[in-house]
Design a protein around this motif. Structure first.
Motif, mmCIF file in Angstrom:
data_model
loop_
_atom_site.group_PDB
_atom_site.id
_atom_site.type_symbol
_atom_site.label_atom_id
_atom_site.label_comp_id
_atom_site.label_asym_id
_atom_site.label_seq_id
_atom_site.Cartn_x
_atom_site.Cartn_y
_atom_site.Cartn_z
ATOM 1 N N GLU A 249 1.302 -1.213 0.308
ATOM 2 C CA GLU A 249 0.428 0.013 -0.296
ATOM 3 C C GLU A 249 0.768 1.713 0.227
ATOM 4 O OE1 GLU A 249 -3.587 0.588 2.979
ATOM 5 O OE2 GLU A 249 -2.375 -1.195 3.636
ATOM 6 N N ALA A 250 2.244 0.907 0.712
ATOM 7 C CA ALA A 250 2.800 2.236 0.582
ATOM 8 C C ALA A 250 3.768 2.147 -0.300
ATOM 9 C CB ALA A 250 4.114 1.923 1.967
ATOM 10 N N PHE A 251 3.649 1.038 -1.932
ATOM 11 C CA PHE A 251 4.294 1.965 -2.995
ATOM 12 C C PHE A 251 3.529 2.536 -3.794
ATOM 13 C CE2 PHE A 251 7.614 -1.359 -1.172
ATOM 14 C CZ PHE A 251 8.926 -0.315 -1.220
ATOM 15 N N GLU A 252 2.640 2.247 -3.987
ATOM 16 C CA GLU A 252 0.858 2.453 -4.122
ATOM 17 C C GLU A 252 1.095 3.598 -4.345
ATOM 18 O OE1 GLU A 252 -2.126 -0.371 -3.419
ATOM 19 O OE2 GLU A 252 -0.826 -2.328 -4.263
ATOM 20 N N LEU A 253 1.173 3.992 -2.457
ATOM 21 C CA LEU A 253 0.774 5.260 -2.523
ATOM 22 C C LEU A 253 1.541 6.781 -3.134
ATOM 23 C CD1 LEU A 253 -1.495 6.493 -1.122
ATOM 24 C CD2 LEU A 253 -0.524 6.486 0.914
ATOM 25 N N GLN A 254 2.838 5.688 -2.916
ATOM 26 C CA GLN A 254 3.725 6.475 -3.552
ATOM 27 C C GLN A 254 3.444 6.850 -4.865
ATOM 28 O OE1 GLN A 254 6.825 5.589 -4.069
ATOM 29 N NE2 GLN A 254 9.007 7.144 -2.358
ATOM 30 N N GLU A 255 3.169 5.645 -5.593
ATOM 31 C CA GLU A 255 3.247 6.422 -6.880
ATOM 32 C C GLU A 255 2.137 6.921 -7.454
ATOM 33 O OE1 GLU A 255 4.150 2.104 -9.274
ATOM 34 O OE2 GLU A 255 2.687 2.649 -10.119
ATOM 35 N N THR A 256 0.814 7.009 -6.548
ATOM 36 C CA THR A 256 -0.022 7.406 -6.956
ATOM 37 C C THR A 256 0.611 9.277 -6.957
ATOM 38 O OG1 THR A 256 -1.292 5.754 -6.238
ATOM 39 C CG2 THR A 256 -2.869 8.202 -6.490
ATOM 40 N N LEU A 257 1.016 9.919 -5.366
ATOM 41 C CA LEU A 257 1.096 10.812 -5.122
ATOM 42 C C LEU A 257 2.672 11.661 -5.236
ATOM 43 C CD1 LEU A 257 -0.197 9.789 -0.884
ATOM 44 C CD2 LEU A 257 -1.363 11.252 -2.316
ATOM 45 N N GLY A 258 3.818 10.884 -6.046
ATOM 46 C CA GLY A 258 4.390 11.352 -6.721
ATOM 47 C C GLY A 258 6.133 10.681 -5.331
ATOM 48 N N ASN A 259 7.426 11.560 -5.813
ATOM 49 C CA ASN A 259 8.054 10.911 -4.987
ATOM 50 C C ASN A 259 8.767 11.177 -3.991
ATOM 51 O OD1 ASN A 259 8.928 8.112 -6.342
ATOM 52 N ND2 ASN A 259 9.700 9.288 -8.252
ATOM 53 N N GLU A 260 8.227 13.223 -4.311
ATOM 54 C CA GLU A 260 8.263 13.611 -2.927
ATOM 55 C C GLU A 260 7.746 12.923 -1.384
ATOM 56 O OE1 GLU A 260 6.931 14.775 -5.654
ATOM 57 O OE2 GLU A 260 4.563 15.580 -4.924
#
Ligand code: MLT
Length: 246
Positions: free
Chosen positions: A52-63
């Motif tokens: 879920e953490a990786f998916e959320l980062q992909e949606t929200l961006g690398n910042e």
């Protein structure tokens, strides 16, 4: 005004009705979250699983940085582990997604049927207790435990929090205070085993695991009492749980 103080010894318990809940995962999730804000971080998104953490980062961006642990260690591909001392030494990012083995799921559990959720550890104990006293009269402390099992250090710390709540509530007009069985049990543990929280945490099962992984100094850090006034709280932005602080 009447206050009720309760302690749930495990997140899997049937939770009583509370209008404010405090989540304690002394070693180390709630200390990590408190330290994140102490070091200037702005927002944390708690999730249960690393995927879920990786998916959320992909949606929200690398910042959005990834923070947390599995088996006490930084998961592969994450930017930060779960060591509050390392966070203090390296500096906190502005925004991160956090997932830990027990702490983040306990926080999400606490949000069920309760609008006011705070994250508490030894370092911000007094500040969070006062905030809770001002936020509700039916206050529940939820001990995160470890892999579904009772964690002594969480419950002993919960007992210390109950003692603080009992001392603070009259200053906010409490004329009556009631403890549930969970609160009495936690306070009894604190009064019989305390007040050396460091020794208790070192002896605990999780404390021994952290020492084996080389995180002994984290235990000293996590067991310092009343070092900060940061109060992390759970809120929801567009349905997404987020931790901010005041
Ligand atoms: C947890 O959530 O179980 C803890 O934070 C684990 C740890 O940091 O060792």
């Amino acid at each position: 005004m009447k206050y009720t103080f309760d302690v749930a010894l495990l997140p899997s318990e049937n939770l009583k009705k509370h209008n404010c809940r405090l989540v304690i995962d002394l070693l180390r999730a709630s200390t990590q979250i408190t330290t994140f804000f102490d070091c200037g971080g702005s927002i944390l998104l708690p999730v249960t699983e690393t995927d879920e953490a990786f998916e959320l980062q992909e949606t929200l961006g690398n910042e959005w940085k990834l923070m947390g642990e599995r088996g006490g260690m930084k998961p592969k591909g994450f930017d930060f582990g779960n060591s509050p001392l390392e966070l203090q030494q390296n500096g906190a990012p502005q925004q991160a997604v956090i997932t830990t083995s027990n702490g983040t799921s306990a926080i999400l559990r606490a949000a069920e049927n309760c609008a006011e959720v705070r994250i508490v550890c030894a370092r911000n104990a007094e500040a969070v207790c006062w905030d809770a006293i001002c936020s509700g009269t039916e206050i529940g402390i939820l001990a995160a435990g470890r892999n579904g099992e009772f964690s002594m250090e969480d419950v002993v710390c919960a007992g210390m929090l109950v003692e603080k709540l009992l001392a603070l509530a009259p200053k906010n007009g409490a004329s009556e205070m009631e403890l549930t069985d969970g609160a009495i049990a936690a306070m009894s543990l604190w009064q019989s085993l305390g007040p050396d929280l460091t020794a208790i945490a070192m002896e605990s099962e999780h404390g021994r695991i952290l020492q084996g992984l080389g995180f002994t100094n984290d235990i000293f850090f996590c067991t310092e009492i009343d070092m900060t006034a940061v109060v992390p709280q759970l809120s929801f932005t567009q349905g997404i749980p987020a931790i901010i602080a005041h």
